[in-house]
Design an enzyme around this catalytic site. Structure first.
Site, PDB file in Angstrom:
ATOM      1  N   GLY A 150      45.389  48.345  14.095  1.00 23.70           N
ATOM      2  CA  GLY A 150      44.007  49.005  13.885  1.00 23.70           C
ATOM      3  C   GLY A 150      43.492  50.392  14.476  1.00 23.70           C
ATOM      4  O   GLY A 150      42.413  50.199  14.523  1.00 23.70           O
ATOM      5  N   HIS A 185      41.702  35.111  13.354  1.00 21.96           N
ATOM      6  CA  HIS A 185      43.317  35.934  12.464  1.00 21.96           C
ATOM      7  C   HIS A 185      44.242  34.932  12.492  1.00 21.96           C
ATOM      8  O   HIS A 185      44.855  34.624  13.407  1.00 21.96           O
ATOM      9  CB  HIS A 185      43.670  37.043  13.523  1.00 21.96           C
ATOM     10  CG  HIS A 185      44.842  38.444  12.427  1.00 21.96           C
ATOM     11  ND1 HIS A 185      43.834  39.191  12.530  1.00 21.96           N
ATOM     12  CD2 HIS A 185      45.353  37.956  11.858  1.00 21.96           C
ATOM     13  CE1 HIS A 185      45.218  40.261  11.577  1.00 21.96           C
ATOM     14  NE2 HIS A 185      45.927  39.173  11.907  1.00 21.96           N
ATOM     15  N   ARG A 228      51.951  39.056  24.729  1.00 27.84           N
ATOM     16  CA  ARG A 228      52.760  40.723  24.586  1.00 27.84           C
ATOM     17  C   ARG A 228      52.574  41.017  25.917  1.00 27.84           C
ATOM     18  O   ARG A 228      51.093  41.089  26.461  1.00 27.84           O
ATOM     19  CB  ARG A 228      51.823  41.459  23.413  1.00 27.84           C
ATOM     20  CG  ARG A 228      51.929  41.039  22.254  1.00 27.84           C
ATOM     21  CD  ARG A 228      51.599  41.993  21.657  1.00 27.84           C
ATOM     22  NE  ARG A 228      51.687  41.316  19.595  1.00 27.84           N
ATOM     23  CZ  ARG A 228      51.860  42.730  19.306  1.00 27.84           C
ATOM     24  NH1 ARG A 228      51.597  43.267  19.244  1.00 27.84           N
ATOM     25  NH2 ARG A 228      51.852  41.262  18.270  1.00 27.84           N
ATOM     26  N   GLU A 259      48.014  37.521   5.898  1.00 20.28           N
ATOM     27  CA  GLU A 259      47.699  37.815   6.868  1.00 20.28           C
ATOM     28  C   GLU A 259      45.735  38.027   6.591  1.00 20.28           C
ATOM     29  O   GLU A 259      45.501  37.912   5.290  1.00 20.28           O
ATOM     30  CB  GLU A 259      47.399  39.357   7.670  1.00 20.28           C
ATOM     31  CG  GLU A 259      48.434  39.183   8.186  1.00 20.28           C
ATOM     32  CD  GLU A 259      48.698  40.282   9.464  1.00 20.28           C
ATOM     33  OE1 GLU A 259      47.165  40.725  10.025  1.00 20.28           O
ATOM     34  OE2 GLU A 259      49.298  40.353  10.425  1.00 20.28           O
ATOM     35  N   GLU A 298      34.995  47.120   3.840  1.00 18.67           N
ATOM     36  CA  GLU A 298      34.608  44.734   3.699  1.00 18.67           C
ATOM     37  C   GLU A 298      33.583  44.350   4.646  1.00 18.67           C
ATOM     38  O   GLU A 298      32.976  45.002   5.047  1.00 18.67           O
ATOM     39  CB  GLU A 298      35.999  44.524   4.604  1.00 18.67           C
ATOM     40  CG  GLU A 298      37.030  44.168   4.198  1.00 18.67           C
ATOM     41  CD  GLU A 298      38.143  43.588   4.366  1.00 18.67           C
ATOM     42  OE1 GLU A 298      39.550  43.356   3.691  1.00 18.67           O
ATOM     43  OE2 GLU A 298      38.473  43.365   5.377  1.00 18.67           O
ATOM     44  N   ARG A 355      57.278  43.561   6.498  1.00 19.64           N
ATOM     45  CA  ARG A 355      57.844  43.743   7.390  1.00 19.64           C
ATOM     46  C   ARG A 355      58.263  42.721   8.808  1.00 19.64           C
ATOM     47  O   ARG A 355      57.522  41.720   8.252  1.00 19.64           O
ATOM     48  CB  ARG A 355      58.173  44.862   8.172  1.00 19.64           C
ATOM     49  CG  ARG A 355      56.169  45.345   8.929  1.00 19.64           C
ATOM     50  CD  ARG A 355      55.809  46.081   9.943  1.00 19.64           C
ATOM     51  NE  ARG A 355      54.692  46.398  10.159  1.00 19.64           N
ATOM     52  CZ  ARG A 355      53.894  45.141  11.070  1.00 19.64           C
ATOM     53  NH1 ARG A 355      54.803  44.296  11.476  1.00 19.64           N
ATOM     54  NH2 ARG A 355      52.907  45.729  11.074  1.00 19.64           N
TER      55      ARG A 355
END
Length: 447
Positions: free
Chosen positions: A165, A208, A338, A275, A200, A292
């Protein structure tokens, strides 16, 4: 097989990797900063080496000290986890030159896909759909404004070397473009040492969606289904689930095949994530590849039964993929919340400090990845993520009910957390109905 792995990370991901290595009969080496000498990963590993003071730049980002620790302990491989040096091509290259196996893709692929402008260019050439925008990097606000004016607002300014972000801004009018470009590029320079940007078209009310892929050194690439990561705050994911409630089998198959195509175009090897943004008309666009393991990899493990860390290690050792595409079955539904050490009701202010009490719920289909324990002092130097609460149910309704119960039972005392805020999100009618997008939380906070 790899005999000893040094984990170039900390917190719950370091603990996660240690446990996977233990099950494979592989010895582990933990590195820690002075602030982390009592951390759980430092206690669980077979060996631990302190690599510097608390600031990450003096410890977890010190390539020389980490490689010296690998040499000193005889580690023949390094797992970088996520964050820190996990997508640093120089570190991957140094590991190779030191004859140490880097558990991840090659430095060349990290370079290609880590630079968002280069990644977009690669995908365009492979005919993978991308969000309309610049093909080449943008170096100045003047150049960027000319492009944005022609493209039409709103637009998204993004750092070419970005992630997490940082270096991202939504611009809704030409009057605010210059300011947002300058602040985003400065933020990118501070975070990544690179202030090149790209632009973009901003897609409103998008989901997402990311596809987990595995690829070996022999050209075999598979995907393990998708994760819906639409619930975000300031471009940081908060809740992830698999499968996505917005995708049917036909679209899943198409997007999965596109993800595999994208990975092959990058000559990818090891675990990675493709993504996409999914608009209201079910049109999808590539936005980036994470080279990763992801924070949210656990939800994929819960619905597929595949241990992604173990697969990473096997691939890095030179083994062929253990699975073919037809072997991958998505069973049930998984959700992850989270848990951060922060106060959502005080603008999400970080809340490091001493954990005076900790109760971790259990039960069938419950998984909690964490490095917390009662008496642990959370340092102020690192990311606020302290736990990942995951559940697996036979369907989405059961998974929602299960994670609601787990959040209601989870206790972390002595610090502020976002547990109650996550509980509110899980109980929100729009979330339960699947009516969410990447701007959902921001709109909720403005009410």
């Amino acid at each position: 097989m790899i005999k000893k792995v040094l984990i170039a990370n900390r917190g719950e991901i370091a603990v996660r990797i240690i446990r996977a290595c233990r099950e494979m009969g592989i010895d582990t080496v933990a590195i820690c900063s002075e602030a982390d000498k009592d951390a759980l990963h430092a206690q669980l590993a077979d060996e631990t080496i302190c690599v510097g003071p608390a600031p990450a730049k003096d410890s977890y980002l010190r390539m020389d000290r980490i490689l010296s620790a690998a040499y000193a302990t005889g580690a023949d491989a390094i797992h970088p986890g996520f964050g820190f040096l996990s997508e640093n091509s120089k570190f991957a290259d140094l590991c190779k030159k030191c004859n140490i196996t880097f558990i991840g893709p090659s430095c060349e692929v990290i370079d290609k896909m880590g630079n968002k402008s280069e990644a977009r260019k690669t995908m365009m050439e492979a005919l993978v759909p991308v969000v309309p925008g610049t093909k080449e990097a943008v170096y100045s606000s003047k150049e960027g404004k000319e492009i944005a004016d022609k493209m039409g607002y709103p637009v998204m300014i993004k750092a070419s070397a970005g992630g997490g972000g940082k270096g991202m801004r939504i611009v809704t009018s030409e009057e605010e473009f210059m300011h947002h470009f300058e602040t985003a590029s400065q933020e990118a320079k501070n975070a990544f040492g690179d202030d090149t940007m790209y632009i973009e078209k901003y897609i409103a009310k998008a989901r997402h969606i990311e596809f987990q892929i595995l690829a070996d050194n022999y050209g075999n690439v598979i995907h393990l289904g998708e994760r819906d990561c639409s619930l975000q705050r300031r471009h940081q994911k908060m809740i992830e689930e698999s499968p996505s409630p917005a995708i049917d089998d036909k679209l899943r198959k198409e997007m999965g095949e596109t993800a595999v195509k994208a990975a092959k175009a990058a000559n990818y090897c090891n675990a990675g994530t493709i993504e996409f943004l999914l608009d209201e008309n079910n049109h999808y666009y590539f936005i980036e590849m994470n080279t990763r393991i992801q924070v949210e990899h656990g939800v994929t493990e819960l619905v597929t039964g595949i241990d992604l860390i173990k697969e990473q290690i096997k691939i890095a050792h030179g083994e062929k993929l253990s699975y073919k595409q037809e072997d991958i079955k998505i069973e049930g539904h998984a959700i992850e919340c989270r848990i951060n050490a922060e106060n959502p009701y005080k603008n999400f202010t970080p809340s490091p400090g001493l954990v005076t009490g900790f109760h971790m719920p259990g039960g069938k289909g419950v998984r909690i990845d964490t490095a917390l324990y009662t008496g642990y002092k959370i340092p102020a130097n690192y990311d606020s993520l302290i736990a990942k609460v995951m559940v697996h149910g036979c369907n989405r309704e059961e998974a929602i009910a299960k994670i609601r119960g787990v959040l209601g039972e989870l206790v972390v005392e002595g610090i502020d957390t976002n547990i109650d805020f996550q509980y509110q999100l899980i109980n929100n009618k729009d979330f339960k109905d699947g009516n969410i997008d990447t701007g959902f939380i921001e709109r909720l906070l403005k009410k």
